[in-house]
Scaffold this active site. Sequence first.
Site, PDB file in Angstrom:
ATOM      1  CB  CYS A   1      10.917  -0.414   1.333  1.00 37.52           C
ATOM      2  SG  CYS A   1      11.206   0.114  -0.374  1.00 37.52           S
TER       3      CYS A   1
ATOM      4  CD  GLU B   1      10.468  -1.911   7.835  1.00 37.45           C
ATOM      5  OE1 GLU B   1      10.808  -1.328   6.788  1.00 37.45           O
ATOM      6  OE2 GLU B   1       9.940  -3.049   7.842  1.00 37.45           O
TER       7      GLU B   1
ATOM      8  CD  GLU C   1      11.835  -3.256  -1.945  1.00 41.63           C
ATOM      9  OE1 GLU C   1      11.141  -2.617  -1.108  1.00 41.63           O
ATOM     10  OE2 GLU C   1      12.110  -2.835  -3.075  1.00 41.63           O
ATOM     11  CG  LEU C   2      11.411  -9.658   2.101  1.00 43.62           C
ATOM     12  CD1 LEU C   2      11.946 -10.921   2.731  1.00 43.62           C
ATOM     13  CD2 LEU C   2       9.948  -9.805   1.724  1.00 43.62           C
TER      14      LEU C   2
ATOM     15  N   GLY D   1       6.827  -6.626   0.696  1.00 46.03           N
ATOM     16  CA  GLY D   1       6.089  -6.583   1.955  1.00 46.03           C
ATOM     17  C   GLY D   1       6.979  -6.921   3.123  1.00 46.03           C
ATOM     18  CB  SER D   2       6.140  -7.975   6.531  1.00 50.43           C
ATOM     19  OG  SER D   2       5.501  -9.226   6.384  1.00 50.43           O
TER      20      SER D   2
ATOM     21  CD1 TRP E   1      -0.212  -1.524   3.139  1.00 52.99           C
ATOM     22  CD2 TRP E   1       0.526   0.573   3.362  1.00 52.99           C
ATOM     23  NE1 TRP E   1       0.514  -1.467   4.302  1.00 52.99           N
ATOM     24  CE2 TRP E   1       0.969  -0.182   4.467  1.00 52.99           C
ATOM     25  CE3 TRP E   1       0.868   1.931   3.286  1.00 52.99           C
ATOM     26  CZ2 TRP E   1       1.750   0.363   5.490  1.00 52.99           C
ATOM     27  CZ3 TRP E   1       1.643   2.485   4.300  1.00 52.99           C
ATOM     28  CH2 TRP E   1       2.078   1.704   5.389  1.00 52.99           C
ATOM     29  CG  ASN E   2       5.025   1.213   0.899  1.00 57.09           C
ATOM     30  OD1 ASN E   2       4.640   0.211   0.288  1.00 57.09           O
ATOM     31  ND2 ASN E   2       6.299   1.509   1.027  1.00 57.09           N
TER      32      ASN E   2
ATOM     33  CE  LYS F   1      -3.017  -9.672  -1.558  1.00 59.04           C
ATOM     34  NZ  LYS F   1      -3.458  -8.408  -0.911  1.00 59.04           N
ATOM     35  N   PRO F   2      -2.946  -6.061  -5.606  1.00 60.15           N
ATOM     36  CG  PRO F   2      -4.290  -4.291  -6.369  1.00 60.15           C
ATOM     37  CD  PRO F   2      -4.005  -5.764  -6.584  1.00 60.15           C
ATOM     38  CG  ASP F   3      -2.858  -3.171   1.082  1.00 61.33           C
ATOM     39  OD1 ASP F   3      -3.755  -2.359   1.399  1.00 61.33           O
ATOM     40  OD2 ASP F   3      -2.379  -3.990   1.877  1.00 61.33           O
TER      41      ASP F   3
END
Length: 529
Positions: A300, A398, A266-267, A244-245, A169-170, A193-195
């Site tokens: 991120c 984080e 990418e986390l 994401g996370s 979402w960011n 799948k977007p947020d």
Amino acid sequence: MTTTTNTGRVQTALPPSLTPARIARLATLVAAGARAQRVTTTSPYTGAPLADLPVSTPDDVEDAFARARAAQAGWAATPVADRKRIMLRFHDLVLQRQEEALDLMQAESGKTRRDAFLEVSDIAITARYYARSAQRLLSPKRRKGAIPVLTHTTELRHPKGVVTVISPWNYPLSMAAGDAIPALMAGNAVVQKPDTQTALTALWALALMREAGLPADVWQMVVGRGSSIGDALMAGGDYMMFTGSTASGRRIARDTGERLIGASLELGGKNAMVVLADADIDKAAAGAVAACFPSAGQLCVSIERLYVADEIHDAFVTAFVERVRSMRLGAAYDFSVDMGSLTTPAQLETVSSHVNEAVSKGATVLAGGKARTDLGPLFYEPTILADVTPEMTLFDHETFGPVVSIHRHRSVDEAVAMANATPYGLNASVWGRDGAEARKVAGRLHAGTVNVNEAFAAAWGSIDAPMGGMGDSGLGRRHGAEGLLKYTEAQTVAHQRLQGFTPPGAVNYEQWARLLTRAFKTLRALGVR
């Protein structure tokens, strides 16, 4: 305790471009059945309802993959030159219609217009780069053969098939379109799948790509919770692109490993900025503002840890705090504010709890430190903390918000050790007047990208170079050649001519071995690879 005295602007009405009819049209692009359940998103600026979206079921996801797979064969057969024309039209449409995108991103995420414009810029650069690089990257490549002259070896690149993209979402435009573009240019179909919170922005990109000429089923979007449709997303694709996370990334890595398909992840990050003793204090302080607070710290690659040389620490802190105190917070659909809102109540809770816990354990608030409900339900002041110690959660976890801890370092070795004392390794920043020395320090940092005298944009915007994380920050890379080639399967075609690898005629194997040995020594002497 010193707090910021930021002035702010409050604008509650949606901009004219976001009419109910336009929002409803975008919602129709979700791959979901006619009787799908609905979900309502809200605007972070006000908490008011924003969009009513259909929710995809596992069957909807399965159907989307089936249609994508059927369309992918024709798309892969489409000449790269034709794909290029579509992508460059998309590039032009993004720039021409950017006001729509800026309004959508602000309404869905609460970020400032200047932060939203960086996403528009990013997608224009990405679309142009891969449109004009795909032919070179995908064309057959001659490789050294096993036997010079006699072995003709070619490397071919084939699309993976259908790529699954799960985007956060960011950064709803950069992370949605930015990862789909190279996958599409490589000849793949995409199911994404977007947020849900920022799905409208992703759907806007999809609408423009179809307007540019992309066949409808080649790129599709589904909406829903991972707990509901995650298994279907994992089962349907031939490659996984996830942002994401770290916790979610580990589960996806496990599942893609079980399926023996590739993944790029990418986390999380706990990014560090090192300010060297010879740094220009004013430039470094301004750079720290740009590094720590874009999109209210929900980036991120933003900086959450600052390590400042002891010789200039106090002067730097004074300059940095002054700049943060003067930042303008607010909800405004123009370029008048410096920092906007957090996006979700959960993120506000995380930021508040990290700061409150740190203060309760002895951290000192140099700036910020509190929510600003006078501006909107999810605003939080840009915050600088000193005296942060390892027992505090935000020391090494984080926060993903507008919070940075500041520390002294007494040598370059100490700064490097402190910056590297984390399992993460996504982004870092180094500031110093001596560029050569700063680059040496950058090379010692455990991070996939390091910027010298810049926050993050230099490395991120260098689209020809790879971007991604080390350690717990993920695996794989976006951007550059790898950002497209990861969506392909490499195939080697080797054509052996005249003489093969068995002895010719009356030559026995012992003679053949001696002959080959002499040949190898000759090639070594001639410098042949």
